[in-house]
Scaffold this motif. Structure first.
Motif, mmCIF file in Angstrom:
data_model
loop_
_atom_site.group_PDB
_atom_site.id
_atom_site.type_symbol
_atom_site.label_atom_id
_atom_site.label_comp_id
_atom_site.label_asym_id
_atom_site.label_seq_id
_atom_site.Cartn_x
_atom_site.Cartn_y
_atom_site.Cartn_z
ATOM 1 N N GLN A 1 0.828 -1.208 0.000
ATOM 2 C CA GLN A 1 0.000 0.000 0.000
ATOM 3 C C GLN A 1 0.861 1.257 0.000
ATOM 4 O O GLN A 1 0.559 2.238 -0.689
ATOM 5 N N LEU A 2 1.942 1.225 0.781
ATOM 6 C CA LEU A 2 2.847 2.379 0.819
ATOM 7 C C LEU A 2 3.481 2.597 -0.546
ATOM 8 O O LEU A 2 3.566 3.739 -1.029
ATOM 9 N N ALA A 3 3.918 1.522 -1.196
ATOM 10 C CA ALA A 3 4.525 1.628 -2.524
ATOM 11 C C ALA A 3 3.528 2.206 -3.521
ATOM 12 O O ALA A 3 3.864 3.061 -4.350
ATOM 13 N N ARG A 4 2.268 1.745 -3.443
ATOM 14 C CA ARG A 4 1.242 2.252 -4.363
ATOM 15 C C ARG A 4 0.959 3.725 -4.106
ATOM 16 O O ARG A 4 0.840 4.524 -5.038
ATOM 17 N N ASN A 5 0.839 4.115 -2.849
ATOM 18 C CA ASN A 5 0.519 5.509 -2.514
ATOM 19 C C ASN A 5 1.615 6.469 -2.938
ATOM 20 O O ASN A 5 1.351 7.604 -3.356
ATOM 21 N N ILE A 6 2.876 6.025 -2.837
ATOM 22 C CA ILE A 6 3.992 6.931 -3.132
ATOM 23 C C ILE A 6 4.349 6.938 -4.612
ATOM 24 O O ILE A 6 4.566 7.997 -5.209
ATOM 25 N N PHE A 7 4.369 5.757 -5.242
ATOM 26 C CA PHE A 7 4.952 5.659 -6.579
ATOM 27 C C PHE A 7 3.958 5.328 -7.695
ATOM 28 O O PHE A 7 4.257 5.562 -8.869
ATOM 29 N N LEU A 8 2.790 4.780 -7.358
ATOM 30 C CA LEU A 8 1.891 4.277 -8.397
ATOM 31 C C LEU A 8 0.517 4.920 -8.280
ATOM 32 O O LEU A 8 0.311 5.843 -7.498
ATOM 33 N N ASN A 9 -0.434 4.412 -9.078
ATOM 34 C CA ASN A 9 -1.823 4.862 -8.988
ATOM 35 C C ASN A 9 -2.697 3.691 -8.557
ATOM 36 O O ASN A 9 -2.197 2.608 -8.255
ATOM 37 N N ASN A 10 -4.002 3.897 -8.579
ATOM 38 C CA ASN A 10 -4.922 2.861 -8.107
ATOM 39 C C ASN A 10 -5.529 2.025 -9.220
ATOM 40 O O ASN A 10 -6.559 1.383 -9.020
ATOM 41 N N ALA A 11 -4.919 2.034 -10.409
ATOM 42 C CA ALA A 11 -5.457 1.265 -11.523
ATOM 43 C C ALA A 11 -5.459 -0.223 -11.175
ATOM 44 O O ALA A 11 -4.474 -0.758 -10.658
ATOM 45 N N LEU B 1 6.595 1.352 8.626
ATOM 46 C CA LEU B 1 5.370 1.710 9.345
ATOM 47 C C LEU B 1 5.330 3.210 9.634
ATOM 48 O O LEU B 1 4.254 3.834 9.568
ATOM 49 N N GLU B 2 6.465 3.814 9.920
ATOM 50 C CA GLU B 2 6.525 5.259 10.132
ATOM 51 C C GLU B 2 6.138 6.002 8.857
ATOM 52 O O GLU B 2 5.336 6.960 8.901
ATOM 53 N N LEU B 3 6.675 5.578 7.725
ATOM 54 C CA LEU B 3 6.327 6.209 6.447
ATOM 55 C C LEU B 3 4.835 6.054 6.161
ATOM 56 O O LEU B 3 4.155 7.005 5.759
ATOM 57 N N TYR B 4 4.335 4.866 6.388
ATOM 58 C CA TYR B 4 2.929 4.585 6.090
ATOM 59 C C TYR B 4 2.001 5.478 6.910
ATOM 60 O O TYR B 4 1.088 6.120 6.376
ATOM 61 N N LEU B 5 2.211 5.542 8.212
ATOM 62 C CA LEU B 5 1.304 6.288 9.083
ATOM 63 C C LEU B 5 1.429 7.795 8.909
ATOM 64 O O LEU B 5 0.521 8.537 9.295
ATOM 65 N N ASN B 6 2.509 8.261 8.308
ATOM 66 C CA ASN B 6 2.663 9.695 8.069
ATOM 67 C C ASN B 6 2.249 10.115 6.663
ATOM 68 O O ASN B 6 2.140 11.316 6.392
ATOM 69 N N LYS B 7 2.022 9.134 5.759
ATOM 70 C CA LYS B 7 1.735 9.510 4.378
ATOM 71 C C LYS B 7 0.410 8.995 3.844
ATOM 72 O O LYS B 7 -0.080 9.492 2.840
ATOM 73 N N VAL B 8 -0.191 7.990 4.482
ATOM 74 C CA VAL B 8 -1.426 7.426 3.954
ATOM 75 C C VAL B 8 -2.551 8.459 4.033
ATOM 76 O O VAL B 8 -2.568 9.321 4.926
ATOM 77 N N TYR B 9 -3.508 8.366 3.096
ATOM 78 C CA TYR B 9 -4.631 9.316 3.023
ATOM 79 C C TYR B 9 -5.778 8.812 3.888
ATOM 80 O O TYR B 9 -6.225 7.668 3.761
ATOM 81 N N PHE B 10 -6.266 9.678 4.779
ATOM 82 C CA PHE B 10 -7.340 9.312 5.700
ATOM 83 C C PHE B 10 -8.651 10.028 5.395
ATOM 84 O O PHE B 10 -9.594 9.965 6.195
ATOM 85 N N GLY B 11 -8.748 10.736 4.265
ATOM 86 C CA GLY B 11 -9.982 11.412 3.909
ATOM 87 C C GLY B 11 -10.014 12.853 4.375
ATOM 88 O O GLY B 11 -9.243 13.271 5.241
ATOM 89 N N GLY B 12 -10.942 13.608 3.788
ATOM 90 C CA GLY B 12 -11.096 15.008 4.172
ATOM 91 C C GLY B 12 -9.883 15.856 3.863
ATOM 92 O O GLY B 12 -9.695 16.919 4.463
ATOM 93 N N GLY B 13 -9.033 15.406 2.924
ATOM 94 C CA GLY B 13 -7.821 16.140 2.580
ATOM 95 C C GLY B 13 -6.661 15.886 3.520
ATOM 96 O O GLY B 13 -5.598 16.485 3.366
ATOM 97 N N ALA B 14 -6.834 14.998 4.517
ATOM 98 C CA ALA B 14 -5.803 14.770 5.532
ATOM 99 C C ALA B 14 -4.878 13.635 5.136
ATOM 100 O O ALA B 14 -5.319 12.494 4.928
ATOM 101 N N TYR B 15 -3.578 13.938 5.062
ATOM 102 C CA TYR B 15 -2.547 12.934 4.801
ATOM 103 C C TYR B 15 -1.750 12.729 6.084
ATOM 104 O O TYR B 15 -1.174 13.672 6.633
ATOM 105 N N GLY B 16 -1.706 11.504 6.576
ATOM 106 C CA GLY B 16 -0.971 11.202 7.789
ATOM 107 C C GLY B 16 -1.855 11.279 9.017
ATOM 108 O O GLY B 16 -2.877 11.981 9.051
ATOM 109 N N ILE B 17 -1.442 10.551 10.070
ATOM 110 C CA ILE B 17 -2.291 10.449 11.259
ATOM 111 C C ILE B 17 -2.382 11.760 12.029
ATOM 112 O O ILE B 17 -3.404 12.027 12.664
#
Length: 739
Positions: free
Chosen positions: A150-160, A186-202
């Protein structure tokens, strides 16, 4: 006696040697499969190892990944340059692995990848499980993406959803596991994943949804945030609190299954008691931005850089519009308001009484019956056909094709003038006028003035039974305010980069004349009387106002639309379920909301008097196309055979003056009536049907097949003035009213 040598005799030829037996075919196939399978697996492993090795070498470092951002930031500015709202990505403080609360790490691992600490970036156990389900049930039931994938997809790829993208995702995940530790991933994931409402990261998510930093997250709050990853827009607390709580309970159960918390602790947490933060940006301005910003896809080339959108919205007028709707909407009812400047710029837009409760934009999306506000088009069609505000008409009982309209007070006033009939919204007079000019003509007038929804041509259409949008009706009244010239609503003046480079700028376009000036002057006269002495008196603001009320049956809808000092405003009120609203009428709550808003909107603008002098053309100058379009060659009419004719498009004929039909044929064409066929070649003419159909004529004249002729209106002041034939509607698609 000699013995014959037998088969087993040692004498004679030497015995034959037995050939070695071949392995069975199945064994040979199995051996080949094993050999080639091993070779291919070895080659695949070499290829995969090489791909992972080179990908790992190309991956950016931890510092670079921490500074990269996803998404596009959009700053929306008002007409005065002040910031209305900032949309797009929101990034909180970067938290190191040690700063992230343990409950947050446990929640995300339990929910998204419980074998995170055991796999190599791709989880073969999870892959085997989903393929087993695929074989057993015939379809995939769940995904197998690890946190690293998921981290690789969020940073480098799209959701196709393609096998190619999935393959690249796996290679990137394997490479990331070789380059970074589990804690770093895990640090990268929790700081970069999209949680909705325009918010990236926990941290951004915690601040947005709970109003505090992520370092202070409780177990219940962590469960809600972890549950957002699956579907941020669906489970977002700002979109659906109940859905977010339900998903949070699922996460608590998963945490109990993995041993992150006990089952007793999971049962003791009441997510409904968690206090959600109030988003200050979710106000009525968002109705406008939700309507305007999607237009950027058509206005701009594709870009991901931060941009600033300069809009037409006036903050003070928007605030006044919000207060006017909130203060006057009846209990249980919704309200909508659209206000346009003379150039079509949207000064204010309210799509409902509370954006947080419902972001449905009733100003631009809802379609409701306009009631008597629709009479704008009926009376403009009558004015264009030859009526004036002073002409006499008779308010009396009338029946048209079995339909008998009633006035609001169930009474009749006898002989009155057109101005009075409009001011007091006499339904019988509207029915007579609509029948006389033709219901198709009224529908065509509505189309001319920007009504985009389907329009009925039944007799009752004159009372506003066709559903319309608030913004379309406001656009129509704005065109009247502009002297009968078209006005196109718009909300974006320009778009720039944050450095000031202009990417788009709205260009003002000269509007098209929709009706002759005397028609615009006449209808403005009628609209002004409605506010001065008629049903719209509550809309008076101490300066000239022209407007019209509208109320539908059983008080389901109330409207007021009008203009003053170059500002046109439309107000609608009613329930979303179209149930009755006690006491609702256009002349009360909507007119009062119009008054409250316009009193603020026109403040500081000079008082403008209306141009209501009719300046009628000389009747002998018919056809009056020079007043309508300015080009005599564009005039056309319907002859006695029902054909659309352009009389100024001439063929040589006997006298050089035979008119041509739309397809270029002349009056002598046997298909159009008696007479010899023309001997000349048809001249080029506009494309269209050869003749008007019976259905077209029934709609244009208001007649029904085999029905009675239209009702004639009694007119005073001497002999009636001969009516001019208005241009017929242009052909339309099947099932639609001609425009």
């Amino acid at each position: 006696m000699a013995k014959k040598p037998g088969r087993g005799s040692a004498s004679g030829a030497s015995p034959r040697k037995k050939s070695p037996s071949k392995p069975p075919l199945a064994r040979r196939i199995l051996r080949g499969v094993l050999i080639w399978g091993t070779a291919l697996a070895l080659l695949g492993a070499i290829f995969l190892g090489t791909a992972v090795f080179f990908t790992m070498r190309e991956l950016p470092g931890m510092t670079s990944l921490k500074s990269s951002q996803n998404g596009q930031m959009i700053v929306v500015r008002a007409n005065d340059g002040s910031e209305l709202v900032s949309l797009g990505p929101s990034y909180g403080k970067w938290l190191s692995y040690d700063q992230i609360p343990k409950v947050m790490k446990d929640a995300i691992v339990s929910t998204e990848d419980r074998r995170f600490r055991d796999h190599i970036g791709v989880d073969p156990v999870a892959l085997a499980r989903i393929f087993k389900v695929r074989v057993e049930r015939g379809h995939f039931r769940e995904g197998a993406s690890t946190i690293t994938q998921q981290l690789a997809r969020n940073i480098f790829l799209n959701n196709a959803r393609t096998f190619g993208r999935k393959g690249r995702e796996m290679i990137l995940a394997l490479a990331m596991e070789r380059k970074f530790s589990k804690d770093q991933i895990l640090e990268l994931y929790l700081n970069k994943v999209y949680f909705g409402g325009g918010a990236y990261g926990i941290d951004a998510a915690s601040r947005k949804f709970f109003g505090h930093p992520a370092t202070e997250l409780s177990t219940g709050e962590a469960a809600i945030i972890a549950g957002l990853v699956k579907a941020p827009s669906h489970y977002s607390p700002t979109a659906d609190v109940e859905a977010s709580i339900g998903r949070g309970k699922v996460v608590l159960g998963l945490m109990a299954e993995t041993g992150a918390i006990s089952q007793a602790e999971a049962n003791s947490i009441d997510l409904s008691e968690i206090e959600m933060a109030v988003d200050a940006g979710q106000n009525s301005v968002r109705y406008f931005t939700d309507w305007a910003l999607p237009q950027l896809d058509m206005l701009l080339p594709e870009t991901s850089e931060p941009i600033e959108v300069w809009t037409t919205l006036d903050p003070k007028m928007q605030e006044a519009a919000t207060k006017a709707v909130d203060a006057n909407a009846p209990e249980g009812a919704q309200g909508a308001l659209v206000s346009l400047d003379r150039d079509g710029g949207v000064l204010a837009m309210v799509g409902g009484t509370d954006y947080v409760t419902s972001n449905y934009n009733r100003a631009t999306s809802a379609v409701r019956q306009p009631g008597s506000a629709w009479k704008l088009f009926v009376y403009m069609a009558a004015l264009e056909a030859g009526y004036t505000p002073d002409d006499k008409v008779v308010d009396e009982a009338v029946t048209i094709d079995g339909w008998s309209p009633q006035n609001a007070n169930r009474k009749y006033s006898g002989e009155i003038d057109v101005r009075t009939a409009f001011a007091y919204s006499k339904n019988t007079i509207a029915a007579k006028l609509g029948s006389e000019v033709g219901f198709g003509t009224v529908a065509s007038m509505a189309r001319r003035f920007g009504i985009s929804t389907p329009v009925s041509t039944n007799p009752s259409m004159v009372l506003g039974t066709s559903e319309v949008r608030v913004i379309d009706m406001t656009q129509a009244f704005a065109a009247v305010s502009a002297g009968g010239t078209s006005v196109e609503p718009f909300g974006i003046r320009k778009v720039t980069t944050t450095s000031g480079e202009v990417l788009y700028e709205h260009k003002s376009v000269q509007g098209k004349m929709l009706v002759p000036p005397y028609v615009a002057a006449g209808i403005t006269d009628l609209l002004q009387t409605t506010v001065a002495t008629g049903t719209g008196r509550a809309a008076q603001i101490g300066r000239p106002v022209a407007g019209k009320t509208g109320t539908t049956s059983s008080n389901k809808d109330g409207w007021f639309l009008g203009f003053s000092s170059g500002i046109t405003t439309g107000v609608w009120m009613g329930r979303d379920d179209a149930k009755r609203v006690a006491g609702l009428s256009g002349g009360h709550a909507p007119a009062r909301a119009f008054h409250d808003y316009m009193a603020v909107a026109v403040k500081g603008r000079p008082v403008e008097q209306f141009e209501t002098e009719l300046k009628l053309p000389e009747w002998q100058l018919e056809p009056d196309d020079e007043y309508l379009q300015g080009d005599p060659d564009e005039y056309y009419y319907v002859d006695e055979y029902g054909n659309v004719v352009y009389p100024d498009t001439r063929g040589p004929g006997a006298n050089g003056d035979e008119p041509l039909y739309e397809d270029g044929s002349g009056v002598g064409d046997p298909a159009y009536g008696p007479g010899p066929a023309p001997a000349y070649a048809p001249a080029p003419a506009p494309q269209g049907p050869a003749a008007a159909t019976d259905d077209f004529l029934n709609r244009a004249t208001g007649r029904q097949p085999n029905g009675p002729p239209p009702v004639n209106v009694t007119r005073g002041q001497g002999s009636p003035r001969p009516m001019r034939t208005p241009p017929p509607p242009a052909p339309a698609a099947p099932g639609q009213v001609p425009y």
